[in-house]
Design an enzyme around this catalytic site. Structure first.
Site, PDB file in Angstrom:
ATOM      1  N   ARG A 186       6.690  -7.238   5.355  1.00 47.64           N
ATOM      2  CA  ARG A 186       6.936  -6.232   6.390  1.00 47.64           C
ATOM      3  C   ARG A 186       7.115  -6.972   7.717  1.00 47.64           C
ATOM      4  NH1 ARG A 186       8.096  -3.286   2.875  1.00 47.64           N
ATOM      5  NH2 ARG A 186       7.132  -1.332   2.250  1.00 47.64           N
ATOM      6  N   GLU A 215      13.151  -1.534  12.425  1.00 44.77           N
ATOM      7  CA  GLU A 215      14.244  -1.450  11.459  1.00 44.77           C
ATOM      8  C   GLU A 215      14.977  -0.135  11.699  1.00 44.77           C
ATOM      9  OE1 GLU A 215      12.787  -2.038   7.484  1.00 44.77           O
ATOM     10  OE2 GLU A 215      11.980  -4.015   7.957  1.00 44.77           O
ATOM     11  N   HIS A 234      16.561  -5.107   4.908  1.00 41.53           N
ATOM     12  CA  HIS A 234      15.500  -4.590   4.026  1.00 41.53           C
ATOM     13  C   HIS A 234      16.073  -4.158   2.660  1.00 41.53           C
ATOM     14  CE1 HIS A 234      11.301  -2.540   4.097  1.00 41.53           C
ATOM     15  NE2 HIS A 234      11.623  -2.892   2.854  1.00 41.53           N
TER      16      HIS A 234
HETATM   17  P1  NDP Z   1       0.366  -6.684  -4.171  1.00 36.55           P
HETATM   18  O1  NDP Z   1      -0.657  -5.694  -3.796  1.00 36.55           O
HETATM   19  O2  NDP Z   1       0.482  -7.101  -5.599  1.00 36.55           O
HETATM   20  O3  NDP Z   1       0.204  -8.015  -3.307  1.00 36.55           O
HETATM   21  C1  NDP Z   1      -0.148  -7.950  -1.958  1.00 36.55           C
HETATM   22  C2  NDP Z   1      -0.706  -9.278  -1.579  1.00 36.55           C
HETATM   23  O4  NDP Z   1      -1.056  -9.239  -0.191  1.00 36.55           O
HETATM   24  C3  NDP Z   1      -1.975  -9.632  -2.353  1.00 36.55           C
HETATM   25  O5  NDP Z   1      -1.781 -10.847  -3.025  1.00 36.55           O
HETATM   26  C4  NDP Z   1      -3.013  -9.789  -1.253  1.00 36.55           C
HETATM   27  O6  NDP Z   1      -3.856 -10.888  -1.493  1.00 36.55           O
HETATM   28  C5  NDP Z   1      -2.140 -10.113  -0.055  1.00 36.55           C
HETATM   29  N1  NDP Z   1      -2.931  -9.994   1.162  1.00 36.55           N
HETATM   30  C6  NDP Z   1      -3.697  -8.956   1.571  1.00 36.55           C
HETATM   31  N2  NDP Z   1      -4.354  -9.299   2.687  1.00 36.55           N
HETATM   32  C7  NDP Z   1      -3.983 -10.572   2.975  1.00 36.55           C
HETATM   33  C8  NDP Z   1      -4.304 -11.471   4.019  1.00 36.55           C
HETATM   34  N3  NDP Z   1      -5.152 -11.118   4.992  1.00 36.55           N
HETATM   35  N4  NDP Z   1      -3.727 -12.689   4.015  1.00 36.55           N
HETATM   36  C9  NDP Z   1      -2.850 -13.030   3.050  1.00 36.55           C
HETATM   37  N5  NDP Z   1      -2.518 -12.227   2.036  1.00 36.55           N
HETATM   38  C10 NDP Z   1      -3.076 -11.003   2.007  1.00 36.55           C
HETATM   39  O7  NDP Z   1       1.752  -6.082  -3.646  1.00 36.55           O
HETATM   40  P2  NDP Z   1       3.244  -6.461  -4.077  1.00 36.55           P
HETATM   41  O8  NDP Z   1       3.322  -7.912  -4.374  1.00 36.55           O
HETATM   42  O9  NDP Z   1       3.724  -5.497  -5.078  1.00 36.55           O
HETATM   43  O10 NDP Z   1       4.009  -6.135  -2.695  1.00 36.55           O
HETATM   44  C11 NDP Z   1       3.685  -6.868  -1.537  1.00 36.55           C
HETATM   45  C12 NDP Z   1       4.374  -6.284  -0.322  1.00 36.55           C
HETATM   46  O11 NDP Z   1       5.766  -6.559  -0.377  1.00 36.55           O
HETATM   47  C13 NDP Z   1       4.315  -4.763  -0.192  1.00 36.55           C
HETATM   48  O12 NDP Z   1       3.092  -4.349   0.390  1.00 36.55           O
HETATM   49  C14 NDP Z   1       5.503  -4.459   0.678  1.00 36.55           C
HETATM   50  O13 NDP Z   1       5.111  -4.431   2.025  1.00 36.55           O
HETATM   51  C15 NDP Z   1       6.443  -5.632   0.449  1.00 36.55           C
HETATM   52  N6  NDP Z   1       7.679  -5.238  -0.225  1.00 36.55           N
HETATM   53  C16 NDP Z   1       8.886  -5.458   0.391  1.00 36.55           C
HETATM   54  C17 NDP Z   1      10.064  -5.116  -0.213  1.00 36.55           C
HETATM   55  C18 NDP Z   1      11.381  -5.372   0.446  1.00 36.55           C
HETATM   56  O14 NDP Z   1      12.315  -4.648   0.194  1.00 36.55           O
HETATM   57  N7  NDP Z   1      11.498  -6.407   1.269  1.00 36.55           N
HETATM   58  C19 NDP Z   1      10.086  -4.475  -1.537  1.00 36.55           C
HETATM   59  C20 NDP Z   1       8.767  -4.343  -2.126  1.00 36.55           C
HETATM   60  C21 NDP Z   1       7.621  -4.696  -1.470  1.00 36.55           C
HETATM   61  P3  NDP Z   1      -5.382 -10.632  -1.931  1.00 36.55           P
HETATM   62  O15 NDP Z   1      -5.314  -9.956  -3.266  1.00 36.55           O
HETATM   63  O16 NDP Z   1      -5.948 -11.987  -1.942  1.00 36.55           O
HETATM   64  O17 NDP Z   1      -5.943  -9.739  -0.879  1.00 36.55           O
END
Ligand code: NDP
Length: 269
Positions: A186, A215, A234
């Site tokens: 994001r 965006e 996006h």
């Molecule tokens: P997940 O929930 O599987 O992964 C999210 C990750 O964020 C987890 O590994 C989590 O790590 C990490 N995270 C949370 N807090 C922190 C932190 N403080 N520092 C570093 N990492 C952190 O979600 P997805 O992989 O399915 O999706 C991730 C994101 O991708 C979505 O939330 C969305 O915003 C974005 N996205 C963008 C798209 C696009 O079109 N560009 C399409 C789809 C998604 P931990 O478990 O260690 O907390």
């Protein structure tokens, strides 16, 4: 009213019972209010992981090998005699890749990058995830070390209060001058002014962004004036097949919610 904090016009009435979002991200929802009112939320994890990881790799390669800039040179007549260092960029062979957020998409990105000859994977998040990291031999490190040691930084974390503005002046200042930054999570995870300064001053080599603030990004935004910044609108999950699967899942989430049944994918609030 419950609505998107970014779009005050997007308000809802008191009868709202179910929300279905065509996304895995839910940072656009007023979760506190939703929770307070007992509204159920359906979302679309997993089904967009592959498409978004693929786009992340495409954006990384486009950025580090300067594809938009090179293609433009062909059109503008900038392609003249062969020159040894013309249009050179950075490759993945023997590199260190740092993944911020080794979740579903982060792991899928690492899986796709590994065959390019990446030497070492680093990752950061709220804690080590040995089971997810084992496949890549990835090492859990603090954000500062990830910035300092990575040749490529890929941001795939969720947007939360903890990750908002996480990639800032200090972060970019720690990155190597030859390193490439890619964000497909994001826009708000990045302090865009700090990113602009890092790119314009040569503090980092290049950036590829699929997400920005706001965006759409205004066409006169300073980031668009930089050759070393590749910006996409996006399109992470934008394949026909993925959007179709997401649409069916979102509809099924909504129907199940309205019927008071378990949703295929309900957000745990
Ligand atoms: P997940 O929930 O599987 O992964 C999210 C990750 O964020 C987890 O590994 C989590 O790590 C990490 N995270 C949370 N807090 C922190 C932190 N403080 N520092 C570093 N990492 C952190 O979600 P997805 O992989 O399915 O999706 C991730 C994101 O991708 C979505 O939330 C969305 O915003 C974005 N996205 C963008 C798209 C696009 O079109 N560009 C399409 C789809 C998604 P931990 O478990 O260690 O907390």
């Amino acid at each position: 009213p419950v609505g998107c904090p970014k779009r005050p016009s997007c308000l809802t009435g008191p009868d709202l019972k179910v929300i279905s979002t065509l996304s895995v991200g839910f940072d656009h929802l007023a979760l506190d209010e939703i929770k307070k009112r007992g509204i159920r939320v359906g979302y679309t994890p997993d089904v967009l992981t592959d498409a978004t990881a693929e786009l992340s790799v495409a954006l990384l390669l486009s950025t580090c090998r300067r594809l938009p800039e090179a293609a433009e040179q062909v059109k503008s007549g900038g392609w003249t005699t062969w020159k040894p260092l013309w249009m050179c960029g950075y490759g993945l062979s023997d590199s260190t890749v740092g993944i911020i957020g080794l979740g579903r998409i982060g792991q899928a990105v690492a899986r796709r990058l590994k065959p390019f000859g990446v030497r070492k994977f680093l990752y950061t998040g709220s804690g080590p995830k040995p089971e997810s990291a084992a496949e890549f031999g990835a090492e859990f490190v603090p954000l500062t070390r990830l910035a300092e040691e990575s040749d490529f930084v890929v941001v795939t974390c969720a947007l939360t209060p903890a990750t908002q503005g996480m990639c800032n002046k200090d972060f970019f200042g720690r990155m190597k001058k030859t390193s490439v930054f890619v964000n497909t999570s994001r826009g708000a995870v990045v302090n865009q002014e700090d990113l602009y300064n890092a790119l314009a001053s040569g503090q980092i080599a290049a950036a590829g962004l699929d997400v920005t603030t706001p965006e759409p990004l205004p066409t006169d935004h300073p980031l668009l004036s930089l050759k070393n910044c590749v910006i996409l609108p996006h399109i992470g999950s934008a394949t026909y097949a993925t959007r179709s699967t997401m649409a069916v899942l979102a509809a099924n989430n909504l129907l199940a919610g309205l019927r008071g049944e378990p949703m295929p994918h309900e957000l745990k609030l």
